[in-house]
Scaffold this motif. Sequence first.
Motif, PDB file in Angstrom:
ATOM      1  N   GLU A  80      36.542  63.509  40.768  1.00 50.76           N
ATOM      2  CA  GLU A  80      37.870  62.918  40.934  1.00 50.76           C
ATOM      3  C   GLU A  80      37.784  61.397  41.121  1.00 50.76           C
ATOM      4  O   GLU A  80      38.696  60.663  40.728  1.00 50.76           O
ATOM      5  CB  GLU A  80      38.587  63.555  42.133  1.00 50.76           C
ATOM      6  N   GLN A 109      43.391  67.647  34.880  1.00 49.56           N
ATOM      7  CA  GLN A 109      43.927  66.304  34.687  1.00 49.56           C
ATOM      8  C   GLN A 109      45.341  66.411  34.124  1.00 49.56           C
ATOM      9  O   GLN A 109      45.561  67.109  33.144  1.00 49.56           O
ATOM     10  CB  GLN A 109      43.048  65.504  33.717  1.00 49.56           C
ATOM     11  N   ARG A 157      36.822  62.832  30.438  1.00 56.58           N
ATOM     12  CA  ARG A 157      37.404  62.519  31.749  1.00 56.58           C
ATOM     13  C   ARG A 157      37.578  61.016  31.949  1.00 56.58           C
ATOM     14  O   ARG A 157      37.992  60.590  33.032  1.00 56.58           O
ATOM     15  CB  ARG A 157      36.535  63.099  32.870  1.00 56.58           C
TER      16      ARG A 157
END
Length: 244
Positions: A80, A109, A157
């Motif tokens: 995160e 997400q 990500r």
Amino acid sequence: MNDDVVLVAENVHAGYGPVPVVAAVDLRVSRGEILAVVGANGAGKTTLLSALSGLLPLAEGRLIVDGVPVRKAGPNQLIELGVALVPEGRRLFNGLTVDEHLRMGLWKQRLSRRVAAERRDRVTELFPILHERRSSPAEVLSGGEQQMLAIGLALMRAPRLLMLDEPSIGLAPVIIDRVFDVLASLRAEGQAIIIVEQRVQKVLERADRAAVLQNGRVVVTGLAAALVDDPRLRAAYLGTKEVR
């Protein structure tokens, strides 16, 4: 702390029992920088990456990720915070296609379809073969294609820090060059990268700075180009007493 610094590791100790595998490690990496971590087999390189990614708890010390102090955090918390690890051996999921792996990279997400599509397009721009093999299960890909997919999965990500553990293992020289070219492109875009790599000459040619690990401790750090012929680097690999 400098706003460009993505990760600071302070006095990191970590291991699998009462005796730490890595001890008193201090490192930092900034945006737009490749930091190589090199050392002989058993020096503690993979253990260090496990500690930096939260897979292994810190026995002592702390991490600072984008200005956020971290003392006790698991992999989910560090993910995160923007830390992504491409592990040695790729560790992909048999039965899942290339597309399914990339979608899995977006798990938890909350992104618009546009942003999700942009991230996927960026990955396939870096690795066009992944678009061609998008419907193929991971287990039928070549070793090079699997490595590209593992990196692509991490990039989905949009990490602040990308870490790679031995990305060249089992790959043909032309694929190794392609992987390092992609890392150079990412660095030029501001990506912070830590790479553990046994091909010392290759990684020192591409990295900005390097840290030499010996018996779990950083024994020398400096500009990568300056370490290529440094006797302390050879000492760390040969086990001589030149390292001070």
